[in-house]
Every structure is written in structure tokens, then in C-alpha cells.
Design an enzyme around this catalytic site. Structure first.
Site, PDB file in Angstrom:
ATOM      1  N   GLY A 249       0.775  -1.237   0.000  1.00 56.57           N
ATOM      2  CA  GLY A 249       0.000   0.000   0.000  1.00 56.57           C
ATOM      3  C   GLY A 249       0.803   1.281   0.000  1.00 56.57           C
ATOM      4  O   GLY A 249       0.221   2.369   0.076  1.00 56.57           O
ATOM      5  N   PRO A 292       4.782  -5.005  -0.866  1.00 57.43           N
ATOM      6  CA  PRO A 292       4.693  -3.865  -1.780  1.00 57.43           C
ATOM      7  C   PRO A 292       4.497  -4.300  -3.228  1.00 57.43           C
ATOM      8  O   PRO A 292       5.110  -5.272  -3.668  1.00 57.43           O
ATOM      9  CB  PRO A 292       6.059  -3.178  -1.604  1.00 57.43           C
ATOM     10  CG  PRO A 292       6.974  -4.260  -1.139  1.00 57.43           C
ATOM     11  CD  PRO A 292       6.135  -5.235  -0.360  1.00 57.43           C
ATOM     12  N   GLY A 293       3.631  -3.630  -3.925  1.00 54.43           N
ATOM     13  CA  GLY A 293       3.441  -3.902  -5.352  1.00 54.43           C
ATOM     14  C   GLY A 293       3.767  -2.645  -6.129  1.00 54.43           C
ATOM     15  O   GLY A 293       4.836  -2.501  -6.726  1.00 54.43           O
ATOM     16  N   ARG A 294       2.846  -1.679  -6.052  1.00 52.50           N
ATOM     17  CA  ARG A 294       2.983  -0.418  -6.783  1.00 52.50           C
ATOM     18  C   ARG A 294       4.344   0.255  -6.550  1.00 52.50           C
ATOM     19  O   ARG A 294       4.968   0.751  -7.481  1.00 52.50           O
ATOM     20  CB  ARG A 294       1.870   0.526  -6.293  1.00 52.50           C
ATOM     21  CG  ARG A 294       1.759   1.830  -7.054  1.00 52.50           C
ATOM     22  CD  ARG A 294       0.856   2.819  -6.290  1.00 52.50           C
ATOM     23  NE  ARG A 294      -0.355   2.238  -5.797  1.00 52.50           N
ATOM     24  CZ  ARG A 294      -1.513   2.183  -6.472  1.00 52.50           C
ATOM     25  NH1 ARG A 294      -1.593   2.703  -7.665  1.00 52.50           N
ATOM     26  NH2 ARG A 294      -2.575   1.616  -5.916  1.00 52.50           N
ATOM     27  N   TYR A 335     -10.655   5.085 -11.414  1.00 51.08           N
ATOM     28  CA  TYR A 335     -10.386   5.839 -10.171  1.00 51.08           C
ATOM     29  C   TYR A 335     -10.082   7.316 -10.387  1.00 51.08           C
ATOM     30  O   TYR A 335      -9.636   7.988  -9.462  1.00 51.08           O
ATOM     31  CB  TYR A 335      -9.170   5.266  -9.416  1.00 51.08           C
ATOM     32  CG  TYR A 335      -8.959   3.786  -9.439  1.00 51.08           C
ATOM     33  CD1 TYR A 335      -9.838   2.922  -8.794  1.00 51.08           C
ATOM     34  CD2 TYR A 335      -7.842   3.244 -10.067  1.00 51.08           C
ATOM     35  CE1 TYR A 335      -9.606   1.559  -8.791  1.00 51.08           C
ATOM     36  CE2 TYR A 335      -7.609   1.877 -10.069  1.00 51.08           C
ATOM     37  CZ  TYR A 335      -8.493   1.037  -9.432  1.00 51.08           C
ATOM     38  OH  TYR A 335      -8.254  -0.306  -9.428  1.00 51.08           O
ATOM     39  N   CYS A 362     -14.422   2.577 -28.059  1.00 53.66           N
ATOM     40  CA  CYS A 362     -15.707   3.147 -28.423  1.00 53.66           C
ATOM     41  C   CYS A 362     -16.501   3.418 -27.151  1.00 53.66           C
ATOM     42  O   CYS A 362     -17.435   2.683 -26.829  1.00 53.66           O
ATOM     43  CB  CYS A 362     -16.434   2.177 -29.348  1.00 53.66           C
ATOM     44  SG  CYS A 362     -17.798   2.964 -30.158  1.00 53.66           S
ATOM     45  N   GLU A 363     -16.061   4.431 -26.419  1.00 55.77           N
ATOM     46  CA  GLU A 363     -16.663   4.707 -25.117  1.00 55.77           C
ATOM     47  C   GLU A 363     -16.216   6.102 -24.666  1.00 55.77           C
ATOM     48  O   GLU A 363     -15.007   6.370 -24.604  1.00 55.77           O
ATOM     49  CB  GLU A 363     -16.162   3.638 -24.134  1.00 55.77           C
ATOM     50  CG  GLU A 363     -16.619   3.833 -22.755  1.00 55.77           C
ATOM     51  CD  GLU A 363     -16.885   2.503 -22.044  1.00 55.77           C
ATOM     52  OE1 GLU A 363     -17.051   1.454 -22.706  1.00 55.77           O
ATOM     53  OE2 GLU A 363     -16.952   2.558 -20.811  1.00 55.77           O
ATOM     54  N   TYR A 391      -0.299  -1.784 -12.108  1.00 53.81           N
ATOM     55  CA  TYR A 391      -1.736  -1.849 -12.359  1.00 53.81           C
ATOM     56  C   TYR A 391      -2.132  -1.267 -13.728  1.00 53.81           C
ATOM     57  O   TYR A 391      -3.189  -0.671 -13.872  1.00 53.81           O
ATOM     58  CB  TYR A 391      -2.520  -1.163 -11.228  1.00 53.81           C
ATOM     59  CG  TYR A 391      -2.229  -1.773  -9.880  1.00 53.81           C
ATOM     60  CD1 TYR A 391      -2.647  -3.061  -9.580  1.00 53.81           C
ATOM     61  CD2 TYR A 391      -1.505  -1.078  -8.907  1.00 53.81           C
ATOM     62  CE1 TYR A 391      -2.375  -3.640  -8.348  1.00 53.81           C
ATOM     63  CE2 TYR A 391      -1.216  -1.651  -7.678  1.00 53.81           C
ATOM     64  CZ  TYR A 391      -1.652  -2.934  -7.405  1.00 53.81           C
ATOM     65  OH  TYR A 391      -1.373  -3.508  -6.196  1.00 53.81           O
TER      66      TYR A 391
HETATM   67  N1  LLP Z   1      -1.163  -7.168  -0.464  1.00 51.47           N
HETATM   68  C1  LLP Z   1      -2.486  -7.309  -0.601  1.00 51.47           C
HETATM   69  C2  LLP Z   1      -3.182  -8.321   0.191  1.00 51.47           C
HETATM   70  C3  LLP Z   1      -3.200  -6.502  -1.481  1.00 51.47           C
HETATM   71  O1  LLP Z   1      -4.508  -6.646  -1.599  1.00 51.47           O
HETATM   72  C4  LLP Z   1      -2.488  -5.552  -2.270  1.00 51.47           C
HETATM   73  C5  LLP Z   1      -3.197  -4.721  -3.239  1.00 51.47           C
HETATM   74  C6  LLP Z   1      -1.104  -5.450  -2.109  1.00 51.47           C
HETATM   75  C7  LLP Z   1      -0.474  -6.272  -1.184  1.00 51.47           C
HETATM   76  C8  LLP Z   1      -0.255  -4.486  -2.900  1.00 51.47           C
HETATM   77  O2  LLP Z   1      -0.618  -3.170  -2.709  1.00 51.47           O
HETATM   78  P1  LLP Z   1       0.287  -2.001  -3.333  1.00 51.47           P
HETATM   79  O3  LLP Z   1       1.614  -2.012  -2.604  1.00 51.47           O
HETATM   80  O4  LLP Z   1       0.475  -2.278  -4.753  1.00 51.47           O
HETATM   81  O5  LLP Z   1      -0.496  -0.777  -3.084  1.00 51.47           O
HETATM   82  N2  LLP Z   1      -5.843  -1.659  -8.876  1.00 51.47           N
HETATM   83  C9  LLP Z   1      -5.623  -0.639  -7.873  1.00 51.47           C
HETATM   84  C10 LLP Z   1      -4.844  -1.154  -6.700  1.00 51.47           C
HETATM   85  C11 LLP Z   1      -5.497  -2.324  -6.028  1.00 51.47           C
HETATM   86  C12 LLP Z   1      -4.653  -2.875  -4.928  1.00 51.47           C
HETATM   87  C13 LLP Z   1      -5.226  -4.156  -4.439  1.00 51.47           C
HETATM   88  N3  LLP Z   1      -4.439  -4.810  -3.459  1.00 51.47           N
HETATM   89  C14 LLP Z   1      -4.928   0.551  -8.533  1.00 51.47           C
HETATM   90  O6  LLP Z   1      -4.708   0.514  -9.743  1.00 51.47           O
HETATM   91  O7  LLP Z   1      -4.629   1.537  -7.873  1.00 51.47           O
END
Ligand code: LLP
Length: 432
Positions: A249, A292-294, A335, A362-363, A391
Site C-alpha cells: 500500500g 509492496p506492489g505499486r 479511479y 468506443c466509449e 496496475y
Molecule cells: N497485499 C495485498 C493483500 C493486497 O490486496 C495488495 C493490493 C497489495 C499487497 C499491494 O498493494 P500495493 O503495494 O500495490 O499498493 N488496482 C488498484 C490497486 C489495487 C490494490 C489491491 N491490493 C490501482 O490501480 O490503484
């Protein structure tokens, strides 16, 4: 100068990523094109890992949330950097395993995993299965019994912490489809049931409070709340938490006014909170996990498009259409996420105009942004949208039967395709 360290400008005033000229990349690989800077991805991954070493004596794991960007090559990169992997579906699990990622370092999430997915996770000896609801506890125990195994699990808990972010991406509050609620006693009851089931080994608790969060205190409060639950479980059930997974997050810089927290500051604060709280509550220090993802891939990516139709509606707005849009980046449509954009061949040209950047679907809602500052642009120029590494590819669709763009990874100025561009045959390949 730019929102990401991956970017620069060369003597031709062309935007560069990882040392490669984006105008050339667009010419060689076509558009729309996702481009990722491998060095920045590795640097971000290392920063998280090293911060656990520095502030928490290395007693933890960083699991890359592959939902942010999932392909075989990113799994290999994460493995090389010593990270674990968070997967949330059979498809992400399959990708990781087929890239040779060690199953024991995979954390399997999901609020509605299928029987097949759970059985596959058991069969492949996935490291942790994060159980989300009571039915899944029972089901997994039965599947593990049938397989003659004991599954290492964690429980997903809703800690009731509100993080300041877009409501669609808040997941820690009580009104959420994810996990066991804390306030209602559900989480404690889940712990009680989990420890009573013979083929499950409850190693710890998990929470994830949302995404694109800047305030460190949201994370420290969540850590304290989770440790409070662990203390309750210890005194009432005699169960001791070995692992605490605090999810992901961490916010990134999409716009120049965003000020993300350095990972090490996050880890410093969270480590201190965990140590202090464990001392107060007389708990053993848990092994921590973060996901961490993003923040690992977001700033490392850009998307290149070719500008097509430019349509001025006098007194209203000027639409600038590109050859991609919501199919490769649905985040504005979903979003209203904002992005910084610039022209690849005139990277530092003054941004004298305001364009509404539209996709080709087309939207009417297919936009990448409204009132985007850009230089006066021409048909055929390459537009770069910045910080699209997370994402975007992972949320891409084939709406209007658009083939998904290729993903190119750049390292030391050299590019290589890590996901090839889809063809029309690919798009129609499952049709009977
Ligand atoms: N762990 C869990 C259990 C999660 O549900 C998520 C994200 C993460 C880790 C990684 O979160 P991050 O570090 O990437 O914030 N599609 C949306 C984001 C959805 C995130 C869902 N869960 C967007 O494009 O902003």
C-alpha cells in the site's frame, strides 16, 4: 525534474528511460508500448529488503505483490533480488511457478479462492495460504487432510484502520469483502477455529489497509491493532503469533506534488512500533512480512502512445486521441487517477496547452486524463504517460478486441521484450 528516477533527457531533447531513447523504442517496438526500467525495479526491491535488515534485524520477508505487474520475467527478477511473491489467483501462481519461482516463498491470497486453486497451492507446497473466511478454513483443512499435508496458513484480518486513499482501493475497514473483522470478535474466533483444525498450522496474521497511502501512521496503527489481537489470542487461546504480515500500500509519486515516504522511514517507524508494542504486551517479536506492489514497479514504467486525432471543441476542450487508452490503462476510467504526460521527442518543451487525452475505445469514458498540460502537439508524435508500471499491464483488457501492448524491459540503455505484443490471432485464438 520528472516524477521518476528512471527518466532523463538526452541531447536530442528526447525522453529516456533506463538510458534508452523513448522515440527509438517507439519506432522499433511500436505503440502502444509499456517500457520498464529494470534497474529501478531492482533498486526498489532492494530498498525494501535492506530496510528490514537495517531496522528489524533481517527478521522478515518482502513479498512482491504480483497483481501490480505479473509476468514471468518480473518473477525471475524478484527471485534474484531475494524477494518473496504475493499471488492472488491460480493464474498468478501458474506464472510464478512456470518462471521457476520457489513455491515455498509464495504467499497465496484471495477472498474467494476456488477448490482447484487451493488444491494446487497444497500440491505445489506454496509457502503460506492466507485464509480469508470460515468456509475456507474448513475447506482447506479437508483438502490438506486428503493430501496428507499440513498447510502453513495466515488469517486475513480487517484491522478497521482507515487509510486516506480512493475508496475503491481501501480494504482495511469493516465494510470490506476481505478477511475477518476484528471489532466483532470474528478474527479471534477464526484464530480459535484455525488452531483447532489438525491439518492447518496457523503461523500468523495478515492485514492490508489499502493502496497509494502516504501516511506512515496508518501503517503503525495497523501494526499496533494487529499486535493487540495477537495479545488477546495469546491470553485467551494460548496461541502465539510467529509472523505478522502488514500487506502493501505504499504510495508513489504520480504527480510532482506527491511526496511519498521513503521505504526506510516506513520500516523504521513500523519496526519501532512493533518492538515497543511487543514489549508492552509481552509478546515475542514476530517475523514480519510486507507486500509492496505499486512502490516496486509503478515509477519504473511508462507507456508510449502515438498521437492521432486532435479535435478542438471551441470554448470547451481539445481532445487528443492516442492509439491506446482504457484497454491498456483503465485507472483514469476506474479511479480518476492522474498522470503526468509529455512528448517523447520534445521532453522539455514548455507545456503551453491543455488537452483531454482520450483513448481509442468506443466509449466516452475512455480517457487517460483531463486538462493535461502538454506542448502544442501534432498527429504522429509520441506521447509518454509516466509512472504506469503498476496496475496498467496487469489490469489491461482486450476491450474492442484491442491486442495488448508489448512490455519492454530496459537495462543500461538496452531493451528487450519481456511480454510480446498480442496479435489479432492471439485475441481471437479461443474463439470456436
Ligand atoms: N497485499 C495485498 C493483500 C493486497 O490486496 C495488495 C493490493 C497489495 C499487497 C499491494 O498493494 P500495493 O503495494 O500495490 O499498493 N488496482 C488498484 C490497486 C489495487 C490494490 C489491491 N491490493 C490501482 O490501480 O490503484
Amino acid at each position: 525534474m520528472f516524477v521518476s528516477d528512471a527518466l532523463g533527457v538526452n541531447q536530442l531533447d528526447h525522453l529516456t528511460i533506463g538510458g534508452a531513447d523513448t522515440v527509438e523504442l517507439a519506432a522499433v517496438y511500436g505503440t502502444p508500448l509499456y517500457v520498464m526500467d529494470e534497474e529501478l525495479i531492482r533498486k526498489n526491491a532492494r530498498a525494501f529488503r535492506e530496510s528490514i535488515e537495517q531496522y528489524y534485524d533481517g527478521n522478515g520477508h518482502v513479498a512482491f505483490a504480483s497483481k501490480a505487474f505479473c509476468c514471468k520475467e518480473i518473477c525471475r527478477i524478484m527471485q534474484q533480488e531475494g524477494l518473496w511473491l504475493d499471488v492472488v489467483s491460480g493464474g498468478e501462481l501458474y506464472t510464478a511457478l512456470s518462471a521457476g519461482f520457489p513455491a515455498e516463498n509464495i504467499v497465496f491470497h484471495g477472498n474467494n479462492k476456488s477448490v482447484e486453486e487451493l488444491a494446487e497451492a497444497l500440491n505445489k507446497n506454496v509457502g503460506r495460504i492466507v485464509v480469508d473466511h470460515f468456509f475456507e478454513l474448513e475447506l482447506l483443512n479437508q483438502l490438506a487432510l486428503a493430501a496428507g499435508k499440513t498447510a502453513d496458513i495466515m488469517l486475513r484480518v480487517k484491522p478497521g484502520v482507515e487509510a486516506h486513499t480512493h475508496s475503491y482501493i481501501q480494504t482495511g475497514q469493516i465494510d470490506s469483502k476481505f478477511g475477518f473483522a476484528l471489532e466483532t470478535g470474528e478474527a479471534l474466533e477464526a484464530i480459535r477455529q484455525a488452531i483447532s483444525l489438525p491439518n492447518l498450522n496457523l503461523r500468523g496474521l495478515h492485514c492490508h489497509i489499502g493502496s497509494q497511502i502516504f501516511e506512515i501512521t496508518s501503517f503503525t496503527i495497523a501494526a499496533r491493532v494487529m499486535l493487540g489481537l495477537a495479545a488477546q489470542a495469546k491470553s485467551q487461546l494460548g496461541w502465539e503469533m510467529q509472523e505478522l504480515n502488514l500487506g502493501g500500500g505504499f504510495g508513489i509519486k504520480y504527480l510532482s506534488e506527491h511526496t511519498p515516504t521513503a521505504y526506510e522511514d516506513y520500516m523504521k517507524a513500523v519496526s519501532r512500533t512493533i518492538r515497543d508494542t511487543c514489549r508492552q504486551l509481552n509478546l515475542a517479536l514476530p517475523c514480519i512480512m510486507i507486500e509492496p506492489g505499486r512502490s516496486i514497479v509503478g515509477s519504473a514504467g511508462i507507456t508510449l502512445y502515438t498521437i492521432g486525432a486532435i479535435k478542438e471543441i471551441p470554448g470547451i476542450r481539445t481532445y487528443l486521441s492516442v492509439d491506446g487508452g482504457m484497454a491498456d490503462n483503465p485507472r483514469y476510467a476506474l479511479y480518476q487517477s492522474e498522470y503526468e504526460m509529455l512528448l517523447a521527442a520534445r521532453a522539455t518543451a514548455p507545456k503551453t496547452e491543455r488537452y483531454t487525452v482520450a483513448g481509442r475505445c468506443c466509449e466516452s469514458g475512455d480517457l487517460l486524463g483531463k486538462d493535461i498540460p502538454l506542448p502544442k502537439s501534432q498527429v504522429g508524435e509520441v506521447l509518454a504517460v509516466l509512472a504506469t508500471g503498476a496496475y496498467n499491464y496487469s489490469m489491461a483488457s482486450n476491450y474492442n478486441r484491442l491486442p495488448k501492448p508489448a512490455v519492454v524491459m530496459v537495462k543500461g540503455g538496452k531493451a528487450r521484450v519481456v511480454v510480446r505484443r498480442e496479435t489479432y490471432e492471439d485475441v481471437a485464438s479461443h474463439d470456436i
